[in-house]
Design an enzyme around this catalytic site. Structure first.
Site, short mmCIF file in Angstrom:
data_model
loop_
_atom_site.label_atom_id
_atom_site.label_comp_id
_atom_site.label_asym_id
_atom_site.label_seq_id
_atom_site.Cartn_x
_atom_site.Cartn_y
_atom_site.Cartn_z
N GLY A 236 0.86 -1.17 0.00
CA GLY A 236 0.00 0.00 0.00
C GLY A 236 0.90 1.22 0.00
O GLY A 236 2.05 1.13 -0.39
N SER A 237 0.40 2.37 0.43
CA SER A 237 1.28 3.53 0.52
C SER A 237 0.50 4.79 0.80
O SER A 237 -0.71 4.87 0.53
CB SER A 237 2.08 3.77 -0.78
OG SER A 237 2.87 2.66 -1.09
N ASN A 238 1.20 5.80 1.30
CA ASN A 238 0.75 7.18 1.29
C ASN A 238 1.77 8.01 0.52
O ASN A 238 2.97 7.71 0.55
CB ASN A 238 0.68 7.78 2.70
CG ASN A 238 -0.13 6.97 3.66
OD1 ASN A 238 -1.31 6.76 3.46
ND2 ASN A 238 0.50 6.49 4.72
#
Length: 801
Positions: A236-238
């Protein structure tokens, strides 16, 4: 041991860089030199600074690949060798067919399934054919040189060093690699979101024998499977970029926070790569690859987040009544292609299986799956993954590395169109920002889905973005855009893009709210949804970054504070209500899921006093975390909240915890009972029970799980008998906070949460993990003066001969 080279060698390297520093920016666009340096074989100079970060200096791309392969092997030889064993299809040969894979390079449930798939890829010549395609459909000369050099660097390190990592000391599966091995590893990463996630279904698909009952696929179960595949993914990630309108000096800022596995073959690895006058980039590469995937240079910085686009579709095959291995297209039968694959097996006879391929891709079948995918006498399903024909990922990344602006980043995306399953967020020194979901997807428009969806697809496409098309009609094949490099995919004009907004942010929801004031709409459903409920991580992130943009005057330090704020959006929405609901329980008791009455009165003041963070020193964080996991596992979103979701206020709805549901008391009772049984005080500090053990010492870990909505996402492994969370499966990985101050040196702070080396005997096995625990950063050394001033500086020239 690394050896400190002579001053003459270091001086030569510095002179090389210094001479190139006066070259104009346009020099970075010149093709690499193809002649070999005078020393005969491939070589590079590697300067190591603090935390074992290598700065690789080379004369051309082949040398740069050589230095990168060498340096990666020095830090990660066992993990790399394991991955190369995977892509060669040799896991069963060395580890046995029934052993589980680490899921780094595919979803294969066991080694035999993994080997059958990758041997099939190798046997069919898939990657070799892609390498032979001319650019831009195939790789550039620079990329092929990087890959060739990487293989040579890895092999040379193996030939010259004794392995000290106990994970593979003396192992027969640690072997030299070929250019094709390195390229196949790239390929495996490209298809992770598609074929790589369906390996078991591809390798187990078997035509029916005799009479078989007709079975419909459960549409709701298939929707849930697609949604769960995204929700439970270990990637995932921001990422957020701020424009010059929000910063203290009018220049851009970027904070990248990818969430990736902490172990295995999808770890990041840090470096700086320099070819004087040609390339100068720093950042993180995925193991086994020679290009920087997420990084920055003197003008631009970028990061990626896993996108919501569904990079594959299913095609329902109408089978020939007389032959289940033939299917009808416009009434005419076409025979499936048999791909017979043989795998060597440790301690046993070789195993041979047949895979079945169609014009639409491989047949997928799993009668015992969730949901079951049948192959009956009349119907089967084929799996279309356009990334199975995509080897443009490395050139896209190399284009980013050479970019001078966000416009150049977009130009690389438009030219190469190689990103398989990620969005891109970027900022530059001129103050520009960019968000784009430039992703390789099958060209399935809403109109095509409306005309060609099967009954199953009429449910799965609007709800999950998964198209199920009618393969009996040739006109139901995904079309092509005029600006698409690859047939059957979308071109750049159809991609969701937002440029030069005050901020652009993504936390693995769709492109819709990349900026809450400038919502993106009008894209096809396969890219993602519009007007639907956002995850708590997205909601919390938008609240945070929108407030930062409105406040203005931002610096890199503000990015650093955001990363380690560890604010819990779920706590802000629900902790006070939970404390009140707890206090209102009759007699201070609640009934657990096993029917036992539990005294939960001690939890009420702990929840009320909790600071709503997942800092290592936070008291009550662990209690809320365990309660929230149990509540969200049993109560669907709608009944969980009193105020429902509204598309008119997507950042702040739903809200107000519904404590009237019986599951509320049960979740609280189970959490309290669980902690007490483990001897964990309800108000204990989070870091006392959320940690990893490295080098025999416990290191507290900040951050929280997906359901809590914490920006600094951590997915720890629960072991109550050992005192709580005892390891981290995945979460924050290579973090970078980047800005510019008008000089040629970017202002960059980085952090590799799990550290540079997986070798427990390396001094860089846990050093950055300790920084992460303390919320500290590495000050990046990008410019030559900063590299040379490092007190940890060691330099080595590596070469083939």
């Amino acid at each position: 041991m690394r050896t400190t080279r002579t001053r003459r060698l270091l001086g030569a390297a510095v002179a090389l860089l210094t001479a190139s520093a006066a070259l104009p920016a346009a020099a970075a666009e010149r093709p690499a030199r193809q002649d070999r340096p005078s020393h005969g074989g491939l070589s590079a100079v590697i300067r190591y600074t603090e935390y074992g970060i290598p700065h690789i200096l080379a004369e051309d791309y082949a040398d740069l690949g050589f230095g990168t392969g060498w340096a990666q092997a020095a830090d990660q030889v066992c993990t790399l060798a394991d991955g190369f064993t995977t892509v060669r299809g040799d896991r069963s040969r060395f580890f046995g067919p029934a052993a589980a894979t680490d899921l780094s390079l595919s979803s294969a449930g066991d080694n035999l399934s993994s080997d059958l798939y990758f041997r099939g890829v190798r046997q069919s010549g898939t990657v070799a054919k892609l390498l032979a395609e001319p650019a831009p459909l195939g790789p550039s000369r620079q990329v092929t040189d990087l890959i060739r050099g990487f293989a040579a660097g890895y092999n040379t390190w193996l030939a010259k060093h004794r392995i000290t990592d106990p994970a593979c000391t003396g192992a027969a599966w640690v072997r030299p690699v070929t250019t094709l091995d390195v390229a196949t590893r790239y390929y495996a990463l490209s298809v992770l979101g598609g074929q790589g996630g369906a390996v078991d279904e591809i390798t187990a698909a078997t035509p029916p024998t005799g009479a078989t009952p007709e079975r419909d696929v459960d549409a709701k179960a298939l929707v849930k499977a697609v949604q769960d595949r995204t929700a439970t993914s270990d990637m995932g990630s921001n990422a957020v970029a701020f424009s010059g309108a929000t910063t203290t000096n009018g220049r851009g800022l970027l904070l990248g926070n990818p969430h990736y596995p902490w172990q295995g073959g999808r770890r990041f690895w840090q470096s700086q790569q320099t070819i004087p006058g040609e390339l100068n980039v720093a950042g993180a590469s995925l193991l086994g690859t020679p290009t920087v995937a997420i990084g920055y240079n003197s003008r631009v910085a970028w990061s990626h987040t896993v996108a919501t686009g569904v990079p594959f579709n299913l095609t329902r095959l109408t089978l020939d009544p007389s032959d289940p291995t033939a299917y009808l297209v416009d009434g005419k039968p076409e025979r499936m292609t048999r791909r017979t694959v043989t795998v060597a097996v440790k301690g046993g006879a070789p195993v041979t299986r047949t895979q079945w391929w169609t014009r639409y891709g491989p047949v997928v079948a799993d009668p015992d799956g969730a949901p079951p995918l049948p192959w009956t006498a009349t119907t089967a399903y084929a799996f279309n993954d356009p990334n199975a024909a995509n080897f443009r990922f490395p050139d896209t990344s190399l284009g980013f590395a050479r970019a001078r602006s966000t416009a150049d980043v977009r130009a690389s995306l438009d030219r190469h169109q190689g990103l398989p399953w990620v969005n891109t967020v970027a900022a530059d020194s001129a103050g520009h920002t960019l968000f784009t979901q430039s992703q390789v997807l099958p060209r399935i428009t809403d109109d095509l889905a409306a005309h060609c969806s099967t009954d199953l697809g009429k449910v799965t496409y609007p709800q999950a973005g998964l198209a199920v098309l009618d393969g009996s009609r040739a006109d139901c094949t995904p079309g092509s855009d005029a600006d698409a490099v690859q047939p059957g995919t979308f071109g750049p004009a159809r991609m969701p893009i937002l440029e030069n907004a005050p901020y652009v942010e993504n936390s693995n929801d769709s492109a819709w709210l990349s900026n809450a004031d400038r919502p993106l709409t009008g894209y096809e459903r396969i890219f993602g949804s519009v007007g639907t409920q956002r995850g708590l991580r997205t909601r919390g992130a938008i609240e945070d970054v929108a407030a930062m943009a409105e406040r203005g005057g931002l610096t890199v330090q503000d990015l650093q504070r955001q990363e380690f704020a560890n604010r819990v959006p779920a706590g802000g929405l629900a902790a006070a209500d939970a404390a009140k609901g707890c206090a209102a329980l009759p007699g201070g008791t609640a009934t657990g899921s096993d029917g036992t009455a539990i005294d939960v009165s001690g939890a009420c003041p702990v929840l009320a006093a909790w600071d709503r963070t997942m800092d290592t020193g936070s008291r009550g964080a662990l209690l809320f975390d365990r309660f929230w996991r149990k509540l969200t596992a049993t109560v669907p979103t709608a009944p969980r909240w009193r105020v429902p979701f509204s598309a008119a206020d997507p950042v702040h709805t739903p809200n107000t915890l519904n404590t009237a549901t019986p599951e509320f008391g049960t979740a609280l009772a189970d959490a309290v009972a669980e902690l007490r049984a483990a001897g964990i005080p309800l108000n204990s500090r989070l870091g006392e029970h959320q940690s990893v053990v490295r080098d025999g010492q416990r290191i507290p870990v900040p951050g929280g799980t997906e359901a809590l909505g914490v920006w600094n996402k951590i997915e720890p492994v629960w072991n109550a008998g050992q005192g709580g969370y005892t390891d981290v499966a995945f979460g924050s990985s290579h973090i970078q906070a980047v800005g510019w101050d008008g000089s040629h040196c970017p202002v960059a702070r980085t952090l590799l949460t799990y550290s540079q080396s997986s070798n427990p005997n390396s001094p860089h096995h846990s050093d950055q993990t300790r920084l992460f625990s303390a919320g500290k950063w590495v000050t990046a050394r990008f410019c030559e003066k900063d590299i040379l001033s490092s007190p940890a500086l060691e330099s080595v020239r590596v070469h083939e001969s």
